[in-house]
Design a protein around this motif. Structure first.
Motif, short mmCIF file in Angstrom:
data_model
loop_
_atom_site.label_atom_id
_atom_site.label_comp_id
_atom_site.label_asym_id
_atom_site.label_seq_id
_atom_site.Cartn_x
_atom_site.Cartn_y
_atom_site.Cartn_z
N TRP A 39 -10.10 -7.74 -0.53
CA TRP A 39 -9.15 -8.35 -1.41
C TRP A 39 -9.38 -9.82 -1.84
N ARG A 42 -16.35 -1.81 5.37
CA ARG A 42 -15.61 -0.55 5.66
C ARG A 42 -16.66 0.44 6.34
N ASP A 86 -16.12 -4.80 -1.06
CA ASP A 86 -16.44 -4.98 0.58
C ASP A 86 -17.81 -4.84 0.49
N ASP A 130 -10.03 -4.73 4.83
CA ASP A 130 -9.42 -4.69 3.43
C ASP A 130 -8.84 -5.89 2.85
N ALA A 154 -7.56 4.64 2.19
CA ALA A 154 -6.58 3.27 2.19
C ALA A 154 -6.60 2.75 3.54
N ALA A 155 -6.53 1.33 3.42
CA ALA A 155 -6.70 0.54 4.85
C ALA A 155 -5.61 0.84 5.68
N ASP A 162 0.58 -1.01 -0.05
CA ASP A 162 0.03 0.05 -0.13
C ASP A 162 0.74 1.21 -0.05
#
Length: 523
Positions: free
Chosen positions: A358, A306, A364, A354, A243-244, A106
């Motif tokens: 994936w 999320r 998600d 995350d 982003a995670a 990431d």
């Protein structure tokens, strides 16, 4: 010359990420292969410093550090007590987990991830350590500026949209912060927190309303950072879009607002504060309960994993502000215990969400879809994280809520607290159970194969956080004792005031003036 060197540990949580962040800007620009190693080494060093400061704070005294060697309130001061030391350690742990996870790939999705992470750590640590209101504003701006860049890391349309709302909301809060700071300075002639705690109760009745307005305005600003109703609407979309590893790091950012409200409510509106005494007591508990309830409803209504996790962060903020609003030693101790557990859980949840997305082909949404790999691993982690966040034994989330309910039993709001805390916990359990059944039990269409397994960095971060949660449950007794001592220290205003105002400049190791006198160059 070196007699005072150990005292400089107090400023290292600010100076270390500042210097390393500046170095990383240059290394990232040069595309150096040492970027990740330098960033990881700095974060590990920060963790070591935080542990040392926690050991110092555990002795019970408040330590002050005079920047520039000028006595407060004229100079800038830092102050370390049990609460700030605990939050420094918690920040370092969350940062380390986020960074390790980001090293799985990431961090390479955008520019300057590592530098921005260090600058954010500088802002967070400065906010927890500063004993000056204006510098609290400065550190707020530092961490917010870094968070703007981190939010756009790996830019997408969703992140850009969320960042616009996030920036506008926080810039408005910053403007209100400056208005409140100016008003307090006009009334008292100082911005040092300890000096304000002395001078605000001495204001005459003609200025009492202005002082109350300034303090309430500051609490509104902190409520924006803490995601208190009705000022939390920016958080779910922002955290869900990030982003995670960035969202995991942001799990500690709302705690800055919670910390500031806790510090201000005890220093400025606690017992012995004159016209400001009890100013927040009628507002914080109802708003904390309302935040908790609406966050539970948001978790039930969430359509993305999320988004559900983001509402869990809002629910934890409501619980913490409820504990602060109740204002007793038991309630504050329960809130401090719960703060550690809820922050680590939120960090774990963002990283786990995350990985699950994936494994589902970057999806998600809470809809049936076949996991392509890691079904058993992610299912077990999901179950453990769900137990931790919903307040079910034997993990520490249960202990935190149980302590809060026990402390609330002696307050007029006991019935409301018990009913709404337990009701919201039930709603969160239902939301997580429904999400788990849709993610893992219901077969859905498979997506295009993406068979690469989890990377070691991802698993290290996930299992490291899970180990911390288990350790918190195993060592719940010592942790509660520390939380109890922290609550007692927080409610005792005078030691904090005395430590900051009585701190004296350190004698110079090399007296230039004396040498000039001896040479006859200065009379």
């Amino acid at each position: 010359m070196f007699n005072h060197l150990p005292n400089h540990l107090l400023v290292l949580p600010i100076v270390l990420p500042l210097l390393v962040g500046a170095l990383l800007v240059l290394l990232e620009k040069a595309q150096s292969r040492w970027v990740a190693a330098v960033s990881l080494a700095s974060t590990l060093a920060l963790l070591w410093v935080a542990v040392q400061l926690l050991l110092q704070a555990h002795e019970g005294s408040v330590q002050a550090y005079l920047l520039g060697n000028w006595q407060a309130p004229w100079g800038i001061a830092l102050a370390l007590d049990r609460l700030s030391a605990l939050l420094l350690l918690l920040t370092a742990l969350v940062a380390l987990a986020s960074l390790v996870y980001a090293l799985g790939g990431d961090d390479r999705q955008g520019l300057h991830f590592h530098a921005l992470l260090q600058f954010q750590l500088m802002g967070l640590n400065g906010a927890f350590l500063t004993a000056d209101l204006f510098n609290l504003f400065v550190f707020f701006e530092v961490l917010l500026a870094a968070s703007y860049g981190l939010l756009l890391h790996g830019a997408s349309a969703e992140r850009l949209k969320a960042s616009v709302h996030y920036v506008v909301f926080n810039l408005t809060g910053s403007a209100l912060f400056l208005v409140a700071v100016g008003l307090l300075y006009a009334l008292t002639g100082t911005l040092n927190l300890a000096d304000l705690a002395v001078k605000l109760p001495q204001l005459g009745p003609e200025n009492a309303r202005l002082a109350q307005a300034a303090v309430l305005l500051l609490v509104v600003v902190f409520a924006v950072k803490a995601a208190l109703l009705p000022l939390y609407f920016w958080l779910p979309a922002t955290y869900a879009a990030a982003a995670a590893p960035v969202a995991a790091l942001f799990a500690i950012m709302t705690k800055v607002g919670v910390y500031a409200i806790a510090r201000f409510s005890t220093l400025f509106t606690g017992d012995g504060t004159g016209n400001l005494a009890g100013l927040l007591a009628p507002f914080l508990p109802p708003l904390g309960l309302a935040t908790l309830v609406l966050a539970a409803i948001g978790a039930l209504a969430a359509q993305r994993l999320r988004g559900l996790v983001a509402y869990l962060v809002v629910a934890s903020a409501g619980t913490l502000l409820l504990a602060i609003g109740l204002g007793t030693v038991g309630a504050l101790a329960a809130g401090i215990f719960y703060l550690v557990n809820s922050t680590l859980i939120a960090c774990l949840w963002f990283l786990l969400a995350d990985r699950i997305a994936w494994a589902r082909g970057a999806d998600d949404t809470l809809s049936p879809r076949q996991l392509q790999h890691g079904w058993g691993l992610y299912g077990a982690l999901f179950f453990a994280a769900a137990v931790a966040v919903s307040g079910v034994p034997p993990l520490a989330g249960f202990l935190g809520k149980a302590l809060l309910l026990q402390a609330a039993g002696s307050t007029p709001l006991a019935g409301w607290v018990v009913a709404l805390v337990l009701g919201s916990s039930l709603a969160v359990m239902v939301a997580l159970a429904r999400a788990g059944s849709r993610l893992f039990w219901k077969a859905g269409p498979a997506t295009a194969l993406r068979m690469d397994p989890p990377r070691p960095a991802h698993l290290t971060a996930l299992f490291g956080l899970l180990a911390l949660l288990l350790a918190l449950a195993v060592f719940a007794g010592p942790m509660h004792a520390y939380a109890q001592a922290t609550a007692q220290q927080l409610l005792a205003r005078q030691p904090y005031i005395d430590a900051v105002l009585d701190a004296r400049p350190v004698p110079p190791a090399y007296d230039v003036r004396q040498e000039m006198r001896e040479r006859g160059e200065l009379k």
